[in-house]
Design a protein around this motif. Sequence first.
Motif, short mmCIF file in Angstrom:
data_model
loop_
_atom_site.label_atom_id
_atom_site.label_comp_id
_atom_site.label_asym_id
_atom_site.label_seq_id
_atom_site.Cartn_x
_atom_site.Cartn_y
_atom_site.Cartn_z
N GLY A 26 5.83 -2.71 -5.47
CA GLY A 26 6.09 -3.56 -4.31
C GLY A 26 7.51 -4.09 -4.23
O GLY A 26 7.75 -5.07 -3.51
N LYS A 27 8.46 -3.46 -4.92
CA LYS A 27 9.84 -3.97 -4.97
C LYS A 27 10.46 -4.12 -3.56
O LYS A 27 11.00 -5.18 -3.24
N THR A 28 10.34 -3.06 -2.77
CA THR A 28 10.99 -3.08 -1.46
C THR A 28 10.36 -4.14 -0.55
O THR A 28 11.07 -4.91 0.12
N THR A 29 9.03 -4.22 -0.56
CA THR A 29 8.34 -5.23 0.24
C THR A 29 8.73 -6.63 -0.22
O THR A 29 8.92 -7.55 0.57
N GLY A 120 12.87 3.78 -6.98
CA GLY A 120 11.41 3.77 -7.10
C GLY A 120 10.94 4.00 -8.53
O GLY A 120 10.13 3.25 -9.05
N ASN A 184 2.54 -9.33 -8.60
CA ASN A 184 2.48 -9.10 -7.15
C ASN A 184 1.11 -8.63 -6.64
O ASN A 184 0.31 -8.10 -7.39
N ASP A 187 -2.64 -11.28 -2.84
CA ASP A 187 -3.51 -11.34 -1.65
C ASP A 187 -4.69 -10.38 -1.78
O ASP A 187 -5.69 -10.50 -1.07
N ALA A 240 4.02 -10.17 -2.03
CA ALA A 240 5.19 -9.73 -1.25
C ALA A 240 4.79 -9.53 0.21
O ALA A 240 5.63 -9.49 1.08
N ARG A 241 3.49 -9.40 0.45
CA ARG A 241 3.03 -9.22 1.82
C ARG A 241 2.98 -10.56 2.56
O ARG A 241 3.52 -10.69 3.64
#
Length: 264
Positions: A26-29, A120, A184, A187, A240-241
């Motif tokens: 989830g790095k980019t998010t 990635g 991460n 949720d 991250a979301r």
Amino acid sequence: DTSVASSGATTQGAACLLVLGMAGSGKTTFVEKIQTYLTARQTPPYVLNLDPAVRHIPYQVNIDIRDSVNYKNVMKKFGLGPNGGIITSLNLFTTKFSGVLELLEKRKQQVEYMVFDTPGQIEVFTWSASGAIITEALADAFPTVVVYVMDVLTGSSPITFMSNMLYACSILYKSKLPFVIALNKVDLIDPTGVLRWITDFEAFDLAVEQEKSYAGNLSRSLGLILEEFYGAIKTVPVSARSGEGLPQLFKAVNESIEEYNRDY
Ligand code: GTP
């Protein structure tokens, strides 16, 4: 006090956040959400993308490796496969990193955080000469924190959890930098169980008790050894979301920098 404005970073100029994590963690998010979060607090970060092969970036980038090196051309020119192409692109970018440092120096009084999204495949950065050169150059010039993004969904099996922790530990061991784990995707799953494994060896021991395999026995022994590592890091559950946990994450980042400056 979790406000960003009271961060320790301001007193010494900007701090670098090196965002590392397994593919898909989830790095980019996470970087996208950090940008939204900090911008809403009137402290937009300076954001750098170090992944030459990423197709789409959902956040605004200040410095993008893709503007300097074309990964597809590098593959063709040197007759490389995708991994070789990514590593060689990062190597080529690293030869110009002094220019990047100059730009960051100019920015450091205007921003609180400079955030680095990384390739990635984590080992492209953590097990390459370029990754080491970039990390050392940043740490020499700015307060630098490793933010290790860990997917709590895949990490909720004790064996996967242990593999992830060993990887994280090896990065701390190599970089010797302040280290924050962003647990991460909370949720999707309650992180309480995984958090307990970090603070309470017996809870982890109980979880691996069911595992009669060799990996199970090994995990139990490693759990004991890693207590020292757990003592040196901070762990913060985040999404991250949704952005949940970001104030706590920045509190942990700022505390890590303060502790690091006090101890070294
Ligand atoms: P690479 O492209 O391999 O570098 O992956 P990455 O680490 O940058 O992960 P990325 O941000 O692409 O996220 C991977 C997947 O996980 C995507 O489908 C995201 O939407 C999803 N994801 C990331 N963070 C969260 C989160 O906090 N909650 C949920 N539910 N999904 C998430």
